[in-house]
Write an enzyme that holds these catalytic residues in place. Structure first.
Site, mmCIF file in Angstrom:
data_model
loop_
_atom_site.group_PDB
_atom_site.id
_atom_site.type_symbol
_atom_site.label_atom_id
_atom_site.label_comp_id
_atom_site.label_asym_id
_atom_site.label_seq_id
_atom_site.Cartn_x
_atom_site.Cartn_y
_atom_site.Cartn_z
ATOM 1 N N LYS A 108 0.848 -1.190 -0.011
ATOM 2 C CA LYS A 108 0.039 -0.160 -0.023
ATOM 3 C C LYS A 108 0.859 1.390 -0.053
ATOM 4 O O LYS A 108 1.879 1.455 0.588
ATOM 5 C CB LYS A 108 -0.816 -0.188 1.174
ATOM 6 C CG LYS A 108 -2.030 1.031 1.269
ATOM 7 C CD LYS A 108 -2.924 0.843 2.587
ATOM 8 C CE LYS A 108 -3.874 1.717 2.849
ATOM 9 N NZ LYS A 108 -4.616 1.648 3.867
ATOM 10 N N SER B 202 -9.191 2.711 3.408
ATOM 11 C CA SER B 202 -8.564 3.077 2.730
ATOM 12 C C SER B 202 -7.415 2.353 1.808
ATOM 13 O O SER B 202 -6.786 2.818 1.018
ATOM 14 C CB SER B 202 -7.419 4.304 3.685
ATOM 15 O OG SER B 202 -6.481 3.355 4.483
ATOM 16 N N SER C 298 -10.044 0.108 7.461
ATOM 17 C CA SER C 298 -9.619 0.309 6.221
ATOM 18 C C SER C 298 -9.036 -1.134 5.477
ATOM 19 O O SER C 298 -8.680 -1.052 4.226
ATOM 20 C CB SER C 298 -8.261 1.060 6.261
ATOM 21 O OG SER C 298 -8.787 2.618 6.539
#
Length: 515
Positions: A75, A151, A175
């Site tokens: 990520k 997210s 997330s």
């Protein structure tokens, strides 16, 4: 290896093929690169690739590692690779490079994983959607007009679309679980401190943030946690490395007492309205658990949802102010001139005017909630509840409106931030920010392990996850329960229609494929 064959396997299946020399590491690598190059231009999940570096690292990897030759993505947030860009989803850090490998990246390499690039995240990971102004917005592979959530939305889109068998994510308020629910994946958040965040960071959001992965299969999640768990040097959480996560899923759990809730104590005060399909998903999951032999009982969660949301937002504001100060230090650009989104700037300004006393009181509330949940788990082994109030929303529908951004911009005027806090803006922000996703922050504040399981698909063809939370430190039992539900539901066989594999594996192939 054909692309459709590559997409038919989870990470453990690909590792077995490579280990048994049925395919080479190079064949898997080429198939993964082809998937990213051909699908990502419309998917928007990967913000940068690193194929050449990954190929060199793969040649030096340990062929005996558990995931030797298996491709993955990290990520664009916290997961630094030395001397390579890491933008945190922000234009302010577009040219910044991580000074060293993160502890997680080191462990991924030790596990044999091949890191092919980084996935999209909202700016600084602040939203439950992935629509950063500085980078492309990933689409949901189930229906491209829908959001993959956030997210870790880029990670979820990449796995659901078959770019990689699993991708790394981080969870500070849902997330991992929210995008897992929206994209039909298994999303597991371990207990606080189970996965190290060092060395650049010790704890993030007072320990609310934990990193792990979004996967197609439970066995990938368990095997990955086996490889990456345990403290690193100077970790604030003294959790020694554990074994047994893979063994735990080999047999079903003993009969469990499971509480079921539609989450009213968490969402009612925020104005949350549960979509009928989400309610149905929870009710069907409860019935399925009962059919599998567990004791199921409807029970309220012993939590004040409004107080929980306010305490979460208080820490959120304080940490955002500190994050902007850190970015300023890293880039040499004054905080007031950083190239950040209007909402980020305004919320950071609010955080600068929080009193230390209010910050400490909010953290104390986290502890009280954790104690309340520990008492709750004296009577219940785990808790079943929704992940989000609705299936995946339309892209753009939850991004702050222009009117709200203009209102937030007013907070840049000296003196207005303090007045706004006194006028109760924090309470309003909590309701607006968390109304659609009030069910996931609880496990972050208490430190409990939690997971999203893809057990339902709506008549419109959208996946809906259900959430199960366990006592802190009880990952093995949660994973065992997840594996039992996976075997009953067969969710790894479900992929978005546009990317569904053409041929189902034969019976003797299925164990090496997606679980």
């Amino acid at each position: 290896m054909e692309l459709r064959d590559y997409q038919a396997y989870d990470g453990s299946g690909l590792a077995a093929l490579i280990r048994h020399r049925e395919v080479s590491r190079e064949e898997v690598f080429r198939a993964a690169c082809e998937a990213i190059e051909s699908l990502n231009p419309t998917l928007g999940a990967v913000v940068r690739s690193r194929f050449e570096q990954a190929e060199r690292e793969g040649r030096r990897g340990d062929p005996a590692a558990p995931f030797a030759g298996v491709p993955t993505l990290t990520k664009d947030l916290l997961m630094g690779i030395a001397d390579e860009p890491l933008a945190f989803g922000s234009a302010a850090l577009r040219d910044w490079c991580a000074p060293e490998d993160s502890s997680l990246v080191t462990r991924l390499r030790q596990a044999g994983l091949c890191i092919l690039g980084q996935t999209a995240t909202p700016e600084l990971g602040l939203m439950g959607i992935t629509e950063p102004q500085a980078f492309p917005h990933p689409v949901n592979p189930w229906q491209p007009e829908r959001s993959p959530g956030g997210s870790s939305g880029g990670a979820a889109a990449a796995v659901a679309a078959g770019l990689v068998p699993f991708a790394m994510g981080g969870d500070g308020g849902g997330s991992i679980r929210i995008p897992a629910s929206h994209c039909g994946l298994f999303g597991f958040k371990p207990s606080r401190g189970r996965v190290p965040l060092g060395p650049t960071f010790g704890e993030v959001w007072q320990g609310a943030v934990v990193e792990h992965a979004l996967t197609r299969s439970v066995r990938d999640s368990a095997a990955l946690l086996e490889a990456i768990n345990g403290m690193d040097e100077a970790s604030p959480w003294p959790l020694q490395r554990e074994r047994g996560y893979v063994d735990a899923i080999e047999r079903p759990p003993q009969r469990l007492k499971i509480a079921v809730s539609l989450g009213e104590p968490l969402g009612a005060a925020l104005g949350t309205r549960l979509d009928p399909q989400v309610r149905l998903a929870v009710e069907q999951a409860a019935a399925r658990l009962e059919h599998l032999g567990h004791d199921v009982e409807w029970a309220d969660i012993p939590v004040d949802g409004e107080a929980l949301a306010e305490s979460y937002l208080t820490l959120y504001l304080g940490h955002l102010a500190a994050d902007l100060a850190w970015i300023s230090e890293q880039t040499g650009v004054p905080v007031g001139r950083l190239d950040v989104e209007p909402s980020t700037r305004a919320i950071g300004r609010l955080g600068r005017h929080l009193r230390a006393m209010d910050y400490e009181l909010a953290k104390s509330h986290w502890n009280r909630v954790a104690r309340d949940m520990a008492r709750f788990h004296r009577h219940f082994d785990c808790l079943l509840l929704p992940v989000a109030a609705t299936p995946a929303p339309l892209r753009g529908s939850l991004y702050p409106s222009q009117a709200r951004e203009r209102l937030m911009a007013l907070l840049a005027i000296p003196g207005t931030s303090q007045l706004a806090l006194k006028a109760g803006l924090l309470r309003r922000l909590a309701a607006e920010s968390l109304r659609m996703t009030p069910f996931t922050q609880l496990a972050n504040l208490t430190g409990q392990p939690a997971m999203s399981l893809p057990l339902h698909v709506t008549p419109e063809g959208l996946p809906v996850g259900v959430q199960i939370i366990g006592p802190i430190g009880d990952e093995k039992r949660l994973l065992a329960l997840a594996a039992q539900l996976e075997a009953d539901n067969h969710w790894p066989d479900r992929l978005p229609r546009a990317l569904a594999r053409h041929d189902k594996p034969s019976d003797n192939e299925s164990d090496d494929k997606a679980g």
